[in-house]
Design a protein around this motif. Structure first.
Motif, PDB file in Angstrom:
ATOM      1  N   THR A 323     -93.907 101.329  54.625  1.00 52.39           N
ATOM      2  CA  THR A 323     -92.669 102.057  54.889  1.00 52.39           C
ATOM      3  C   THR A 323     -91.797 101.277  55.874  1.00 52.39           C
ATOM      4  N   ARG A 324     -92.442 100.679  56.874  1.00 58.69           N
ATOM      5  CA  ARG A 324     -91.677  99.853  57.821  1.00 58.69           C
ATOM      6  C   ARG A 324     -91.060  98.650  57.119  1.00 58.69           C
ATOM      7  N   TYR A 325     -91.789  98.027  56.194  1.00 55.52           N
ATOM      8  CA  TYR A 325     -91.231  96.896  55.456  1.00 55.52           C
ATOM      9  C   TYR A 325     -89.952  97.298  54.715  1.00 55.52           C
ATOM     10  N   ILE A 326     -89.976  98.476  54.113  1.00 57.27           N
ATOM     11  CA  ILE A 326     -88.779  98.950  53.420  1.00 57.27           C
ATOM     12  C   ILE A 326     -87.636  99.118  54.416  1.00 57.27           C
ATOM     13  N   GLY A 327     -87.945  99.697  55.583  1.00 54.10           N
ATOM     14  CA  GLY A 327     -86.922  99.878  56.599  1.00 54.10           C
ATOM     15  C   GLY A 327     -86.370  98.556  57.096  1.00 54.10           C
ATOM     16  N   GLN A 328     -87.224  97.574  57.323  1.00 52.82           N
ATOM     17  CA  GLN A 328     -86.760  96.272  57.798  1.00 52.82           C
ATOM     18  C   GLN A 328     -85.887  95.577  56.755  1.00 52.82           C
ATOM     19  N   THR A 329     -86.235  95.718  55.479  1.00 58.00           N
ATOM     20  CA  THR A 329     -85.408  95.139  54.430  1.00 58.00           C
ATOM     21  C   THR A 329     -84.049  95.821  54.371  1.00 58.00           C
ATOM     22  N   ALA A 330     -84.050  97.137  54.554  1.00 50.91           N
ATOM     23  CA  ALA A 330     -82.779  97.869  54.571  1.00 50.91           C
ATOM     24  C   ALA A 330     -81.916  97.429  55.751  1.00 50.91           C
ATOM     25  N   ILE A 331     -82.538  97.173  56.903  1.00 57.59           N
ATOM     26  CA  ILE A 331     -81.789  96.685  58.071  1.00 57.59           C
ATOM     27  C   ILE A 331     -81.173  95.325  57.755  1.00 57.59           C
ATOM     28  N   ALA A 332     -81.964  94.426  57.164  1.00 53.75           N
ATOM     29  CA  ALA A 332     -81.461  93.094  56.822  1.00 53.75           C
ATOM     30  C   ALA A 332     -80.313  93.170  55.818  1.00 53.75           C
ATOM     31  N   ALA A 333     -80.362  94.178  54.935  1.00 55.04           N
ATOM     32  CA  ALA A 333     -79.303  94.342  53.930  1.00 55.04           C
ATOM     33  C   ALA A 333     -78.124  95.140  54.469  1.00 55.04           C
ATOM     34  N   GLY A 334     -78.225  95.636  55.701  1.00 47.60           N
ATOM     35  CA  GLY A 334     -77.144  96.434  56.280  1.00 47.60           C
ATOM     36  C   GLY A 334     -76.999  97.804  55.645  1.00 47.60           C
ATOM     37  N   ASP A 335     -78.080  98.310  55.075  1.00 46.36           N
ATOM     38  CA  ASP A 335     -78.045  99.592  54.361  1.00 46.36           C
ATOM     39  C   ASP A 335     -78.474 100.711  55.311  1.00 46.36           C
ATOM     40  N   ARG A 336     -77.505 101.294  56.021  1.00 43.87           N
ATOM     41  CA  ARG A 336     -77.815 102.342  56.993  1.00 43.87           C
ATOM     42  C   ARG A 336     -78.345 103.605  56.318  1.00 43.87           C
ATOM     43  N   ALA A 337     -77.862 103.895  55.134  1.00 43.33           N
ATOM     44  CA  ALA A 337     -78.327 105.094  54.434  1.00 43.33           C
ATOM     45  C   ALA A 337     -79.803 104.974  54.085  1.00 43.33           C
ATOM     46  N   ALA A 338     -80.222 103.797  53.634  1.00 44.93           N
ATOM     47  CA  ALA A 338     -81.638 103.593  53.306  1.00 44.93           C
ATOM     48  C   ALA A 338     -82.499 103.679  54.566  1.00 44.93           C
TER      49      ALA A 338
END
Length: 550
Positions: A323-338
């Motif tokens: 779950t953290r990996y998904i969150g870190q990828t979303a941060i790198a993509a600038g996806d605040r909603a994710a």
């Protein structure tokens, strides 16, 4: 990960698999068979009665009787091969479907390689049947009306040879197909391919079909994980959870290139069990924020998490990490909603762990949750970090009320780390983060709750030494002012316990591998400086008077 590289890698993997399963075994078997055939024929041709007979003439001469005799057995052999192949493959696939997921059967019969092999066996059987039917022997042994399908017989021999050579590799292919890692990999690859197809001239029905296929991939992976948990197969369960995460991690960076219709929850997608129960406002929010796939994947995590709490506790950490990996990828993509979706599910994990009073699960969740918050700090998303800190405070106070002292202490030390990281990156949210940290503790309502609040104070003192080490006395004094009304005996014991911890190696195995109260030697000396701010009478040990009885 780029889509082109992903596709190229999958194609390369298929080619290597084809060479390993098909090309090499068939080449070896064919080589050995032809070598044995050549040796035997050469020995036969060397006999005196066969002297001078050319090698190829043996195959060129064929009477109607010869053809009828040859084809009479070939048809039966090919039909028997087809029956054996279907029977064995069906048994293997059914056993795998019962163990992992019933959808393996559907995947197997949709597999292109499987259909080609089955089709080859069927065509070989039908072809031999009609070649056998076309052989004609003239009346009374006459050759006037005889017909010998010479090339048909040779082709049939070739088909039979190929069928026999393919049997062993095909069984190897079937076993490889139902091998758990390959099933999981195939499901993940299908989901990624469906999700990452670039915007094009597709119809609405085609887009809906892709959405449903991707959603089905997520559900299939969850099915495999749940069955693995039921059978206590930790390896497969962990691999499947990782694949769920990898699917979403591969998807997140490319969302901007996708057809806008992909993000709409409508048609068959809207009838999914996870969406049909949601109200229109919630569905609209998922569509607007373009996060339905992330939400669906994390729902599968939550379902697996619920089962793992009682049946396979070790899997809890794996789910939190992914779950953290998904969150870190979303941060790198600038996806605040994710990221907001990931935070919501981390909170749900914490709620499930607290409801079950599963201290180990909550402890490991907090570790990964804190790592995510640290990543947010480095990315400059201070508002999200403050939101997470407030959740931490809430769960600390909830654990405190439930008598789970260790969890309250764990949250306190995690907040201590977040405050240190906020200072290191000069986060604007630093002061507010400290204020939230100082609100975690409150007066114990029951005697058995006292240890949890002592743990919070230890974490705060540890943070104060961090500030003092960096010359930030003003920040350290904020902590002092929050603690100055503490009972003297409590302050003295906190100081003594912190000074006594001289090793950072915990004496048991845990995921963090460190002691909360440990402070580096140079920094540990600052504990005394911090407590010097308290009145001397507060920190002095009371003198015990001895009374003698005359």
């Amino acid at each position: 990960m780029r889509l082109g590289l992903t596709t190229a890698g999958a194609e390369g993997e298929r080619r290597r698999g084809a060479a390993r399963i098909w090309l090499r075994p068939m080449t070896y078997l064919l080589g050995v068979s032809m070598a044995a055939l050549a040796v035997v024929y050469l020995l036969d041709l060397a006999r005196h009665e066969n002297a001078g007979l050319p090698f190829w003439e043996v195959f060129a001469r064929m009477s109607p009787g010869d053809a009828e005799h040859i084809m009479g057995g070939i048809g039966e052999v090919i039909a028997a091969i087809l029956g054996i192949v279907i029977t064995v493959a069906s048994i293997i696939v059914q056993l795998a479907a019962n163990r992992y997921t019933p959808r393996i059967t559907e995947m197997f019969f949709r597999d292109r390689t499987n259909m080609l092999v089955m089709g080859f066996f069927v065509v070989s059987a039908v072809f031999s049947l009609w070649i056998n039917f076309s052989i004609r022997v003239g009346g009374d042994g006459s050759t006037e009306r005889a017909f010998v399908p010479y090339y048909g017989v040779l082709v049939t021999m070739g088909l039979l040879t190929a069928s026999l050579l393919m049997m062993a590799p095909y069984f190897g292919y079937v076993f490889d197909f139902v091998e758990p890692d390959n099933v999981v990999r195939r499901i993940k690859r299908s989901g990624v391919e469906q999700a990452l197809r670039p915007a094009g001239g597709e119809s609405d029905d085609a887009v809906d079909e892709r959405r449903v296929t991707a959603l089905s991939s997520l559900e299939q992976l969850a099915d495999v994980a749940l069955n693995a948990i039921d059978q206590k197969d930790k390896g497969i369960a962990s691999k499947t959870v990782d694949s769920l995460s990898e699917l979403v991690v591969a998807y997140l960076p490319h969302k901007g290139k996708l057809d806008p219709r992909w993000f709409q929850i409508r048609d068959r997608l809207a009838r999914d069990t996870d969406f049909v129960s949601m109200n229109a406002e919630a569905l609209g929010k998922l569509s607007t924020t373009r996060t339905w796939l992330e939400y669906k994947a994390l729902r599968q995590f939550l379902m697996v998490y619920r089962e793992a709490l009682t049946a396979m506790p070790d899997l809890i950490t794996r789910i939190a990490i992914d779950t953290r990996y998904i969150g870190q990828t979303a941060i790198a993509a600038g996806d605040r909603a994710a990221v907001a979706v990931v935070v919501k599910f981390f909170n749900t994990y914490m709620r499930r762990a607290l409801n079950a009073k599963d201290i180990a699960a909550a402890y490991n969740n907090l570790n990964q949750y804190r790592y995510l918050a640290e990543e947010l700090l480095r990315a400059g998303w201070g508002d999200q970090v403050l939101e997470i800190a407030r959740y931490f405070k809430y769960y600390a106070q909830t654990a405190h009320a439930m008598g789970l002292a260790f969890l309250t202490e764990t949250v306190a030390f995690d907040l201590c780390v977040l405050n240190e990281r906020a200072y290191d990156v000069h986060a604007p949210a630093r002061d507010e983060l400290l204020r939230i940290f100082l609100e975690v503790d409150k007066e114990a309502e029951l005697d058995h709750q006292e240890p949890s609040l002592r743990g919070v104070r230890k974490a705060q003192v540890k943070l104060a030494t961090y500030y003092l080490q960096r010359g930030e006395e003003a920040l350290a004094r904020k902590i002092y002012r929050d603690m100055r009304d503490e009972r003297p005996d409590r302050l003295r014991s906190i100081r003594a316990e912190l000074v006594a911890v001289t090793s950072n190696e915990f004496w048991e195995i845990n995921d963090r591998g460190a002691v909360f109260e440990y402070i580096e030697p140079e920094r540990r000396q600052l504990i005394h400086r911090f407590f010097e701010w308290f009145p001397a009478t507060t920190m002095r040990e009371p003198i015990r008077e001895e009374h003698t009885q005359e």
